[in-house]
Motif scaffolding. Structure first.
Motif, PDB file in Angstrom:
ATOM      1  N   THR A  56      45.779  34.270  25.023  1.00 43.14           N
ATOM      2  CA  THR A  56      44.389  34.700  25.245  1.00 43.14           C
ATOM      3  C   THR A  56      43.276  33.924  26.048  1.00 43.14           C
ATOM      4  O   THR A  56      43.271  32.724  25.533  1.00 43.14           O
ATOM      5  N   PRO A  57      42.963  34.335  26.817  1.00 43.25           N
ATOM      6  CA  PRO A  57      42.104  33.878  28.105  1.00 43.25           C
ATOM      7  C   PRO A  57      40.738  33.731  27.443  1.00 43.25           C
ATOM      8  O   PRO A  57      40.164  34.549  26.457  1.00 43.25           O
ATOM      9  N   PHE A  58      40.199  32.605  27.691  1.00 39.00           N
ATOM     10  CA  PHE A  58      38.702  32.295  27.248  1.00 39.00           C
ATOM     11  C   PHE A  58      38.063  31.367  28.505  1.00 39.00           C
ATOM     12  O   PHE A  58      38.681  30.867  29.195  1.00 39.00           O
ATOM     13  N   LEU A  59      36.804  31.373  28.375  1.00 37.02           N
ATOM     14  CA  LEU A  59      35.974  30.385  29.347  1.00 37.02           C
ATOM     15  C   LEU A  59      34.826  30.017  28.986  1.00 37.02           C
ATOM     16  O   LEU A  59      34.323  30.371  27.902  1.00 37.02           O
ATOM     17  N   HIS A  60      33.936  29.307  29.552  1.00 37.13           N
ATOM     18  CA  HIS A  60      32.688  28.679  29.279  1.00 37.13           C
ATOM     19  C   HIS A  60      31.967  28.856  30.705  1.00 37.13           C
ATOM     20  O   HIS A  60      32.297  28.828  31.825  1.00 37.13           O
ATOM     21  N   VAL A  61      30.748  29.465  30.220  1.00 35.16           N
ATOM     22  CA  VAL A  61      29.772  29.398  31.416  1.00 35.16           C
ATOM     23  C   VAL A  61      28.306  29.354  30.823  1.00 35.16           C
ATOM     24  O   VAL A  61      28.008  29.464  29.622  1.00 35.16           O
ATOM     25  N   LYS A  81      43.934  37.251  38.432  1.00 34.64           N
ATOM     26  CA  LYS A  81      45.365  36.759  38.570  1.00 34.64           C
ATOM     27  C   LYS A  81      45.663  35.830  37.459  1.00 34.64           C
ATOM     28  O   LYS A  81      46.527  36.178  36.657  1.00 34.64           O
ATOM     29  N   LEU A  82      44.766  34.885  37.141  1.00 37.71           N
ATOM     30  CA  LEU A  82      45.010  34.175  35.928  1.00 37.71           C
ATOM     31  C   LEU A  82      45.141  34.826  34.492  1.00 37.71           C
ATOM     32  O   LEU A  82      45.939  34.561  33.737  1.00 37.71           O
ATOM     33  N   VAL A  83      44.048  35.644  34.424  1.00 33.11           N
ATOM     34  CA  VAL A  83      44.181  36.477  33.147  1.00 33.11           C
ATOM     35  C   VAL A  83      45.329  37.163  33.102  1.00 33.11           C
ATOM     36  O   VAL A  83      46.129  37.403  31.822  1.00 33.11           O
ATOM     37  N   GLY A 115      47.952  29.286  21.757  1.00 32.68           N
ATOM     38  CA  GLY A 115      47.738  30.576  22.322  1.00 32.68           C
ATOM     39  C   GLY A 115      46.631  30.825  22.931  1.00 32.68           C
ATOM     40  O   GLY A 115      46.573  31.889  23.527  1.00 32.68           O
ATOM     41  N   LEU A 116      45.754  29.945  22.962  1.00 31.67           N
ATOM     42  CA  LEU A 116      44.384  30.334  23.704  1.00 31.67           C
ATOM     43  C   LEU A 116      44.446  29.534  25.016  1.00 31.67           C
ATOM     44  O   LEU A 116      44.966  28.180  24.828  1.00 31.67           O
ATOM     45  N   ARG A 117      43.903  29.893  26.031  1.00 29.24           N
ATOM     46  CA  ARG A 117      44.008  29.170  27.376  1.00 29.24           C
ATOM     47  C   ARG A 117      42.845  29.515  28.062  1.00 29.24           C
ATOM     48  O   ARG A 117      42.257  30.423  28.174  1.00 29.24           O
ATOM     49  N   GLU A 118      42.285  28.327  28.495  1.00 27.08           N
ATOM     50  CA  GLU A 118      40.897  28.331  29.317  1.00 27.08           C
ATOM     51  C   GLU A 118      41.175  28.681  30.788  1.00 27.08           C
ATOM     52  O   GLU A 118      42.187  28.004  31.374  1.00 27.08           O
ATOM     53  N   ILE A 119      40.267  29.332  31.346  1.00 16.36           N
ATOM     54  CA  ILE A 119      40.027  29.486  32.670  1.00 16.36           C
ATOM     55  C   ILE A 119      39.096  28.632  33.167  1.00 16.36           C
ATOM     56  O   ILE A 119      37.796  28.793  32.665  1.00 16.36           O
ATOM     57  N   SER A 120      39.073  27.871  34.098  1.00 15.86           N
ATOM     58  CA  SER A 120      38.120  26.715  34.487  1.00 15.86           C
ATOM     59  C   SER A 120      38.243  26.514  35.808  1.00 15.86           C
ATOM     60  O   SER A 120      39.058  26.965  36.766  1.00 15.86           O
ATOM     61  N   ARG A 151      31.626  42.340  32.679  1.00 13.75           N
ATOM     62  CA  ARG A 151      32.118  43.154  33.463  1.00 13.75           C
ATOM     63  C   ARG A 151      33.603  43.177  33.602  1.00 13.75           C
ATOM     64  O   ARG A 151      34.438  44.222  33.434  1.00 13.75           O
ATOM     65  N   MET A 152      34.244  41.969  33.859  1.00 11.46           N
ATOM     66  CA  MET A 152      35.816  41.795  33.976  1.00 11.46           C
ATOM     67  C   MET A 152      36.130  41.962  32.655  1.00 11.46           C
ATOM     68  O   MET A 152      37.582  42.658  32.635  1.00 11.46           O
ATOM     69  N   GLY A 153      35.687  41.884  31.634  1.00 10.45           N
ATOM     70  CA  GLY A 153      36.534  42.026  30.366  1.00 10.45           C
ATOM     71  C   GLY A 153      36.352  40.936  29.107  1.00 10.45           C
ATOM     72  O   GLY A 153      36.837  41.181  28.096  1.00 10.45           O
TER      73      GLY A 153
END
Length: 225
Positions: A190-195, A179-181, A154-159, A208-210
């Motif tokens: 549930t979107p997640f990411l790394h920075v 769009k991906l979110v 259920g977790l999905r990474e934006i990359s 700021r995006m959420g």
């Protein structure tokens, strides 16, 4: 309470993306051609000896959550920190990238070339096979993209979020991310990411995006020899 996000790379490589990975019960990596990332069931006690048989000299890998000395037969080529962030806001109401193009296999080389130019993180020629990727084109040239990489329960990474230098400042990457979110949340993910921690501008944008910070972790680039 422990979360899959605490060791998300291992959760991914030993679960949903096991078919894209190789290794053992003690160490796994994305297969050659995908993102050069490795993981261990206990990132603080990585078993690099178990991983060695699945690696070739000259390869370079990203790993996180580990800050010990370089193991025998390996060298540490870079070290930094990154934020793992998770979505913490309502579903976006509007698709901000309704005119974006879904990337297909014939776009793989352009996606790879854009990633090599802009360095959004570990990326391979086959990385877009791991999920949905969308992009913007200018006269047939891919100039911005964002997509999905890791997945676990259920977790999905934006990359792979990047924009050609000639097209930055237009909000293209942000609209692709939104769009991906929206698509992920509509699927119940549930979107997640790394920075990277040093990328203050991107980190501030994601807040700021959420997205919110889940944890800050060590990230290293390692290579066998």
């Amino acid at each position: 309470m422990p979360s899959l996000l605490d060791n998300i790379i291992w959760s991914c490589l030993s679960g949903a993306h096991a078919k894209f990975a190789s290794g053992t019960a003690d160490a796994r990596r994305y297969a050659p051609g995908f993102s050069p990332i490795v993981a261990f069931p206990d990132p603080e006690r990585p078993n690099f000896a178990a991983l060695r048989a699945f690696c070739e000299p000259g390869e370079h890998f990203y790993c996180d959550g580990w800050s010990g000395a370089a193991p025998e037969g390996w060298r540490i080529e870079a070290e930094s920190t990154m934020f793992r962030m998770v979505w913490d806001a309502p579903v976006p109401l509007v698709d901000e990238a309704g005119d974006a193009i879904a990337l297909r296999p014939e776009h793989a080389q352009q996606a790879f070339d854009l990633a090599m130019l802009t360095r959004p993180g570990p990326f391979g020629l086959r990385t877009p096979e791991l999920g949905e990727y969308f992009g913007y084109f200018d006269n047939g040239r891919l100039v911005a993209m964002a997509g999905e990489r890791m997945a676990a329960d259920g977790l999905r990474e934006i990359s792979g979020v990047c924009t050609h230098p000639d097209f930055q400042g237009k909000g293209l990457a942000r609209s692709l991310m939104s769009k991906l979110v929206m698509r992920q949340l509509q699927r119940g993910e549930t979107p997640f990411l790394h920075v990277m921690s040093a990328n203050a501008n991107a980190h501030a944008l994601y807040l700021r995006m959420g997205f919110k910070d889940y944890k800050e972790t060590v990230v290293r680039v390692v290579a066998p020899y």
